[in-house]
Design an enzyme around this catalytic site. Sequence first.
Site, PDB file in Angstrom:
ATOM      1  N   TYR A  33      41.483  18.505  -9.015  1.00 14.28           N
ATOM      2  CA  TYR A  33      40.208  18.112  -9.598  1.00 14.28           C
ATOM      3  C   TYR A  33      40.446  17.358 -10.897  1.00 14.28           C
ATOM      4  O   TYR A  33      41.047  17.887 -11.831  1.00 14.28           O
ATOM      5  CB  TYR A  33      39.320  19.334  -9.890  1.00 14.28           C
ATOM      6  CG  TYR A  33      38.094  18.935 -10.666  1.00 14.28           C
ATOM      7  CD1 TYR A  33      37.185  18.018 -10.128  1.00 14.28           C
ATOM      8  CD2 TYR A  33      37.847  19.415 -11.953  1.00 14.28           C
ATOM      9  CE1 TYR A  33      36.073  17.610 -10.846  1.00 14.28           C
ATOM     10  CE2 TYR A  33      36.726  19.012 -12.670  1.00 14.28           C
ATOM     11  CZ  TYR A  33      35.853  18.104 -12.111  1.00 14.28           C
ATOM     12  OH  TYR A  33      34.759  17.690 -12.815  1.00 14.28           O
ATOM     13  N   LEU A  67       0.850  -1.202   0.000  1.00 19.08           N
ATOM     14  CA  LEU A  67       0.000   0.000   0.000  1.00 19.08           C
ATOM     15  C   LEU A  67       0.878   1.242   0.000  1.00 19.08           C
ATOM     16  O   LEU A  67       1.704   1.428   0.897  1.00 19.08           O
ATOM     17  CB  LEU A  67      -0.917   0.009   1.219  1.00 19.08           C
ATOM     18  CG  LEU A  67      -1.803  -1.228   1.386  1.00 19.08           C
ATOM     19  CD1 LEU A  67      -2.833  -0.991   2.494  1.00 19.08           C
ATOM     20  CD2 LEU A  67      -2.502  -1.611   0.086  1.00 19.08           C
ATOM     21  N   ALA A  97      50.312  18.574  -7.057  1.00 20.72           N
ATOM     22  CA  ALA A  97      49.376  19.376  -6.262  1.00 20.72           C
ATOM     23  C   ALA A  97      48.759  20.479  -7.112  1.00 20.72           C
ATOM     24  O   ALA A  97      49.435  21.110  -7.916  1.00 20.72           O
ATOM     25  CB  ALA A  97      50.113  20.006  -5.080  1.00 20.72           C
ATOM     26  N   ARG A 147       1.638  14.676   6.859  1.00 20.61           N
ATOM     27  CA  ARG A 147       2.513  15.092   7.972  1.00 20.61           C
ATOM     28  C   ARG A 147       3.977  15.167   7.577  1.00 20.61           C
ATOM     29  O   ARG A 147       4.813  15.681   8.319  1.00 20.61           O
ATOM     30  CB  ARG A 147       2.302  14.165   9.172  1.00 20.61           C
ATOM     31  CG  ARG A 147       1.006  14.519   9.926  1.00 20.61           C
ATOM     32  CD  ARG A 147       0.536  13.391  10.800  1.00 20.61           C
ATOM     33  NE  ARG A 147       1.534  13.012  11.780  1.00 20.61           N
ATOM     34  CZ  ARG A 147       1.514  11.857  12.453  1.00 20.61           C
ATOM     35  NH1 ARG A 147       0.532  10.987  12.230  1.00 20.61           N
ATOM     36  NH2 ARG A 147       2.442  11.588  13.333  1.00 20.61           N
ATOM     37  N   ARG A 161      32.825  10.918  -7.224  1.00 24.94           N
ATOM     38  CA  ARG A 161      31.432  10.861  -7.682  1.00 24.94           C
ATOM     39  C   ARG A 161      31.377  10.604  -9.176  1.00 24.94           C
ATOM     40  O   ARG A 161      32.411  10.605  -9.858  1.00 24.94           O
ATOM     41  CB  ARG A 161      30.735  12.190  -7.356  1.00 24.94           C
ATOM     42  CG  ARG A 161      31.350  13.366  -8.098  1.00 24.94           C
ATOM     43  CD  ARG A 161      30.875  14.709  -7.569  1.00 24.94           C
ATOM     44  NE  ARG A 161      31.566  15.783  -8.232  1.00 24.94           N
ATOM     45  CZ  ARG A 161      31.082  16.461  -9.279  1.00 24.94           C
ATOM     46  NH1 ARG A 161      29.916  16.160  -9.785  1.00 24.94           N
ATOM     47  NH2 ARG A 161      31.792  17.428  -9.838  1.00 24.94           N
ATOM     48  N   ARG A 163      54.019  28.392 -19.812  1.00 22.01           N
ATOM     49  CA  ARG A 163      53.861  29.429 -18.798  1.00 22.01           C
ATOM     50  C   ARG A 163      54.799  30.582 -19.180  1.00 22.01           C
ATOM     51  O   ARG A 163      55.682  30.415 -20.029  1.00 22.01           O
ATOM     52  CB  ARG A 163      54.220  28.898 -17.402  1.00 22.01           C
ATOM     53  CG  ARG A 163      55.661  28.459 -17.308  1.00 22.01           C
ATOM     54  CD  ARG A 163      56.017  27.876 -15.948  1.00 22.01           C
ATOM     55  NE  ARG A 163      57.426  27.555 -15.906  1.00 22.01           N
ATOM     56  CZ  ARG A 163      57.924  26.429 -15.423  1.00 22.01           C
ATOM     57  NH1 ARG A 163      57.128  25.499 -14.942  1.00 22.01           N
ATOM     58  NH2 ARG A 163      59.221  26.237 -15.413  1.00 22.01           N
ATOM     59  N   LYS A 170      35.539  13.138 -10.684  1.00 21.51           N
ATOM     60  CA  LYS A 170      34.204  12.962 -11.257  1.00 21.51           C
ATOM     61  C   LYS A 170      34.385  12.241 -12.579  1.00 21.51           C
ATOM     62  O   LYS A 170      35.145  12.714 -13.430  1.00 21.51           O
ATOM     63  CB  LYS A 170      33.541  14.331 -11.454  1.00 21.51           C
ATOM     64  CG  LYS A 170      32.079  14.275 -11.764  1.00 21.51           C
ATOM     65  CD  LYS A 170      31.673  14.244 -13.227  1.00 21.51           C
ATOM     66  CE  LYS A 170      32.200  15.319 -14.101  1.00 21.51           C
ATOM     67  NZ  LYS A 170      31.666  15.291 -15.489  1.00 21.51           N
ATOM     68  N   ASP A 200       5.046   2.713   3.962  1.00 23.89           N
ATOM     69  CA  ASP A 200       5.630   3.620   4.959  1.00 23.89           C
ATOM     70  C   ASP A 200       6.161   2.866   6.177  1.00 23.89           C
ATOM     71  O   ASP A 200       6.362   3.445   7.229  1.00 23.89           O
ATOM     72  CB  ASP A 200       4.626   4.708   5.378  1.00 23.89           C
ATOM     73  CG  ASP A 200       3.497   4.191   6.261  1.00 23.89           C
ATOM     74  OD1 ASP A 200       3.321   2.954   6.364  1.00 23.89           O
ATOM     75  OD2 ASP A 200       2.796   5.019   6.863  1.00 23.89           O
TER      76      ASP A 200
END
Length: 458
Positions: A357, A16, A371, A23, A324, A431, A342, A113
């Site tokens: 990253y 059900l 680093a 609530r 992730r 650079r 990621k 529930d």
Amino acid sequence: MTPPATPPRSLTAIVLAAGKGTRMRSDLPKVLHRIAGRTMLGHVLAAVQAAGAGRIAVVAEPGREDVAAEIAREAPGAQVFPQAERLGTAHAVLAARAVLETPDDDVVIAFGDTPLISAETFLRLRAPLADGAAVAVLAFESPNPTGYGRVLTEGSRVLAIREEKDASPAERAVTLCNAGLMALSGQHALTLLGRIGNDNAAGEYYLPDAVALAVAEGLSVTVVPVDEAEAQGVNDRVQLSIAEAAIQARLRRSAMLGGATLIAPETVFLSHDTILGRDVVVEPHVVFGPGVRVADGCTVRAFAHLTDTVLEAHVRIGPFVRLRGHAVLETGAELGNFVELKNAHMGPGAKAAHLTYLGDAEIGAKANIGAGTITCNYDGVLKHRTNIGAGAFIGSNSALVAPVTVGEGAYVASGSVITDDVPADAMAVARGRQAVKPGWAKLKRAALLAEKALRGGR
Ligand code: UD1
Ligand code: CA
């Protein structure tokens, strides 16, 4: 002598799941709220499937595509029956009338529930039917029964279940509570349900009224005990958090019994599907979102947050990492503090020790990522890939502007912004060239101090 083989009765489960659950104060239907990364409905569907239910019917509010999609994901074979008006739990069960027309089946009614009920408990609830019971109700003793239906008994006989709203003060003092779930023999289910009326305080068709009706017919009714904690229903967010805590306790316990060390288990949060191998060590304050598998011998240091991630054996990560979007680390790979991955794959023994990253990236075996390395994977519209070959060395504070490839064994000089591919074993430096002016700082300082003296030392 072995008894003659009778074909085992098949099991039908009716779940059900109609109604918003006002609530909860939510735009989401109650049964789609999540516990340990899985919806409550998902937990219930998993348990009835594990209990061997061959046929599953879910009663849901009509037109809820989100609920229908969740049912299709968690129990692809389940049938969905709409309950247009929410007129009570017995009315809801009858919305699935089509699956009740097989008298040889055992029927269990589950609530969307009530997410903590285990497959084993569904089997215990069903068991009395094989011994001739027409109805079995799941019940628990509670020092604080407010809100639950009370199971009224006389000696060892069950008489009825009384909803809180309809109970007399004496009945309210009863501490044996209805967990809500019920098993019905297919032979009697439709007749009993058809007789349930709505002459009560709520004007609803109450499923628990099946008990008094069965008793009046002289049918056998059995109470099956369950722990209060397992019977916990969720009607508001406080109860949601209590259910979450109960599931977390279960998951942590099974991870530890499976051979993982959780140094401070109460600070580690797992998902329903988290897999931790043997001799995995998890330091305090780690969150495992859905889709994480950690192979044997890995160390997950403090304050890591992982979702949709695979760590192969003997990987070490953290502290303070975030993985992730399908992150995969092969055997012996290492991540240090403040590293985010990621949709990135690191080959065996590859390392990124600090402040990095890596997104949409392929990193070859034993590559070393310095680093502050950033893969610039997003151009504002599209995502692009970065490929770093085996054994490559990326100097600190480099930006790799994707799409870009750094070949095997290549060097990228620190502080480079790499926009073009770097061939294998090459060195790329991108650079500004350094200029050195001897004595410049000393002269400048003297000039500035003279200026300050002219201004009166301010
Ligand atoms: C119910 C029981 C109560 C028991 C308690 C345990 C009834 C009448 N009462 O009360 O005895 O102690 O569970 O938690 O059964 N639902 C529908 N359609 C409806 C009504 C309900 O699908 O018309 C579903 C809800 O989505 C929910 C479940 O049935 O998953 C239970 O309904 P709820 O209103 O929460 O019942 P309780 O008041 O908790
Ligand atoms: Ca409820």
